[in-house]
Scaffold this motif. Structure first.
Motif, PDB file in Angstrom:
ATOM      1  N   ALA A  14       0.831  -1.207   0.000  1.00 45.79           N
ATOM      2  CA  ALA A  14       0.000   0.000   0.000  1.00 45.79           C
ATOM      3  C   ALA A  14       0.868   1.261   0.000  1.00 45.79           C
ATOM      4  CB  ALA A  14      -0.907  -0.009   1.225  1.00 45.79           C
ATOM      5  N   CYS A  20      -0.411  -5.399   2.395  1.00 49.13           N
ATOM      6  CA  CYS A  20      -1.794  -5.873   2.484  1.00 49.13           C
ATOM      7  C   CYS A  20      -1.896  -7.404   2.555  1.00 49.13           C
ATOM      8  CB  CYS A  20      -2.610  -5.348   1.306  1.00 49.13           C
ATOM      9  SG  CYS A  20      -2.801  -3.547   1.302  1.00 49.13           S
ATOM     10  N   CYS A  36      -4.812  -2.479  -1.266  1.00 52.57           N
ATOM     11  CA  CYS A  36      -5.133  -1.052  -1.300  1.00 52.57           C
ATOM     12  C   CYS A  36      -5.244  -0.492  -2.707  1.00 52.57           C
ATOM     13  CB  CYS A  36      -4.063  -0.299  -0.517  1.00 52.57           C
ATOM     14  SG  CYS A  36      -4.324   1.466  -0.467  1.00 52.57           S
ATOM     15  N   LYS A  43     -12.980  -4.962   0.803  1.00 54.86           N
ATOM     16  CA  LYS A  43     -12.283  -4.043   1.703  1.00 54.86           C
ATOM     17  C   LYS A  43     -13.174  -3.603   2.845  1.00 54.86           C
ATOM     18  CE  LYS A  43      -8.856  -1.782  -1.059  1.00 54.86           C
ATOM     19  NZ  LYS A  43      -8.952  -1.301  -2.398  1.00 54.86           N
ATOM     20  N   CYS A  47     -10.828   1.170   4.961  1.00 59.37           N
ATOM     21  CA  CYS A  47      -9.885   1.121   3.838  1.00 59.37           C
ATOM     22  C   CYS A  47     -10.489   1.749   2.579  1.00 59.37           C
ATOM     23  CB  CYS A  47      -9.470  -0.316   3.545  1.00 59.37           C
ATOM     24  SG  CYS A  47      -8.436  -1.033   4.835  1.00 59.37           S
ATOM     25  N   LYS A  53      -5.031   6.817   0.742  1.00 60.58           N
ATOM     26  CA  LYS A  53      -5.230   6.245  -0.594  1.00 60.58           C
ATOM     27  C   LYS A  53      -5.778   7.310  -1.542  1.00 60.58           C
ATOM     28  CE  LYS A  53      -8.790   3.729  -1.599  1.00 60.58           C
ATOM     29  NZ  LYS A  53      -9.832   2.792  -1.882  1.00 60.58           N
TER      30      LYS A  53
END
Length: 137
Positions: A14, A20, A36, A43, A47, A53
Motif C-alpha cells: 500500500a 496488504c 489497497c 475491503k 480502507c 489512498k
C-alpha cells in the motif's frame, strides 16, 4: 490462505507502507481484499474511505514516501497507531522499499510472516496464522 510459493505480490504494498498480504482482512476471508491499490471488493469501510489512498491518487508516484510532504500528518498518525497496537512501523517498511526495492521487501516479509508450522500467513494485526490459527509471538 497459504503463503504463495513465489514471493508476495508487489501490488499488495500500500502507499502508506502496509503490506496488504498480512492484513487480517486478506488472511481470513473467503473473498479476500485485493489490496489497497486494487479494487474495493472485500475491503473494510475504513480502507475504502482511506484519506491516504485518496491523497496518493491526486499525486505523482504510487507511494507516500515519494511525496515531498512525506511524512505528512496522516502518515505520522497511522505510524503512531501501528507502533502502539501492532509493534510495527509502516515508515520503516517504506524506507526499506526506498533503499532496497519492493521485491526484496516482499521477500523479507514472506520470511517474517509465514507460519513455520503450516505455511499459512501470519496476520500483522493479531499475530494469528490464517490456516492453523496458531498464535505467534
Amino acid at each position: 490462505m497459504k503463503m504463495p510459493k513465489e514471493n508476495m505480490d508487489i501490488n499488495m504494498f500500500a502507499p502508506c507502507g502496509m503490506n496488504c498480504m498480512v492484513c487480517y482482512k486478506h488472511c481470513y476471508h473467503k473473498k479476500p481484499c485485493a489490496g489497497c491499490l486494487n479494487s474495493d471488493t472485500g475491503k473494510p469501510e475504513h480502507c475504502r474511505k482511506c484519506k491516504i489512498k485518496d491523497c496518493i491518487g491526486l499525486k505523482e508516484g504510487n507511494y507516500c514516501f515519494e511525496c515531498s510532504d512525506y511524512p505528512c500528518k496522516q502518515i505520522k498518525n497511522l505510524e503512531k497507531s501501528y507502533n502502539k497496537r501492532y509493534q510495527a512501523s509502516l515508515m520503516e517498511n517504506s524506507e526499506f522499499v526506498r533503499e532496497h526495492g519492493l521485491e526484496l521487501f516482499m521477500e523479507k516479509q514472506k520470511e517474517k510472516y509465514t507460519c513455520a508450522k503450516c505455511g499459512g500467513i501470519i496476520s500483522i494485526h493479531d499475530r494469528e496464522c490464517s490456516e492453523c490459527q496458531e498464535k505467534m509471538k
